[in-house]
Design an enzyme around this catalytic site. Sequence first.
Site, PDB file in Angstrom:
ATOM      1  N   SER A  54       0.835  -1.188   0.000  1.00 37.54           N
ATOM      2  CA  SER A  54       0.000   0.000   0.000  1.00 37.54           C
ATOM      3  C   SER A  54       0.874   1.244   0.000  1.00 37.54           C
ATOM      4  O   SER A  54       2.020   1.210   0.473  1.00 37.54           O
ATOM      5  CB  SER A  54      -0.893   0.000   1.246  1.00 37.54           C
ATOM      6  OG  SER A  54      -1.490   1.251   1.461  1.00 37.54           O
ATOM      7  N   TYR A  74      -1.310  -1.988  10.101  1.00 40.69           N
ATOM      8  CA  TYR A  74      -1.428  -2.177   8.650  1.00 40.69           C
ATOM      9  C   TYR A  74      -0.202  -1.625   7.934  1.00 40.69           C
ATOM     10  O   TYR A  74       0.391  -2.298   7.076  1.00 40.69           O
ATOM     11  CB  TYR A  74      -2.692  -1.487   8.163  1.00 40.69           C
ATOM     12  CG  TYR A  74      -2.939  -1.607   6.685  1.00 40.69           C
ATOM     13  CD1 TYR A  74      -3.405  -2.797   6.128  1.00 40.69           C
ATOM     14  CD2 TYR A  74      -2.731  -0.519   5.836  1.00 40.69           C
ATOM     15  CE1 TYR A  74      -3.640  -2.907   4.769  1.00 40.69           C
ATOM     16  CE2 TYR A  74      -2.970  -0.615   4.479  1.00 40.69           C
ATOM     17  CZ  TYR A  74      -3.431  -1.811   3.944  1.00 40.69           C
ATOM     18  OH  TYR A  74      -3.673  -1.920   2.600  1.00 40.69           O
TER      19      TYR A  74
END
Length: 296
Positions: free
Chosen positions: A167, A180
Amino acid sequence: MPDAQPRPAPVLSPGQVRPGPFAEAGRDAFAGKVALVTGSESGIGRETARALCRQGAAVVLNGRNAQRLAQTRQEFEAAGFAVTSCVADVTDYAACEELIAAALEAFGQLDILVTNASISQRAYFADMRPEVFRQVLDSNVYGTVYPLKAALPHLTRARGSVTFISSISALNGMPSGSAYCAGKAAVANLAHTLRLELAHTGIHFGVVHIGFTQNDPDKRVLDAAGQPVPIAHRPPRWQKSQAEVAAIILDHIRRRRQRTVISTLGRLIVLIHTYLPRLGDWIVLTTTRRLRHFYE
């Protein structure tokens, strides 16, 4: 003019992969290849699997929700795609061994692995229960390591391709996303390490840093207590469609790229983080104060 009679399907030898339905139209970049996409029952994983099928690959679908996975498989089969599916939690190594065994039983080989399955969050670090932090981190790190470890001998044999889905939030961190971001940054570093350590195998190791993407309506992330909640607000104009992201992932695999950063915002983050890190932090802190809904 009468319709042409359909040609009979070719007889395949054991383990031979049937060419995809678009091979004759020239869209056969992955014809004869077998791909496994984890977390492909929905979302970006599903659309990546669909794109691979359309370009001739046989695809192994995976997810934890048996009903949703079955629905996706039925949809793909109705489109004439060569697919199989396997319910498996990729944070369980034994389940990953069964997943790879299912791929080999169905198609006899494995050429491409896309580690897409992961859990995200909307929670500040100080509020998170330790077990929730671990759940998010495990899904991103062990959910990448375990399927790769189980598949490695077969990918080595094929001189195959491995793509870790990361990401843009791994590039410079993001408030309310500590576990995350840490997990996605870890898999990017893992890819670099494996690229060096396993250079002799000829396996392609790459990372795709995904930016803001349109989500399925029922997409959920974890809050501080581990409860599923809707994903944080993202302006629609900043979002790419799942099909657009899938197309970029396929181009990354086809070109055997080391890193692909999706979106102008992602590339800007790389530039600022590399050359003007203090400016990057100021921007994040400012938006945290003024656009809290963006993070919360």
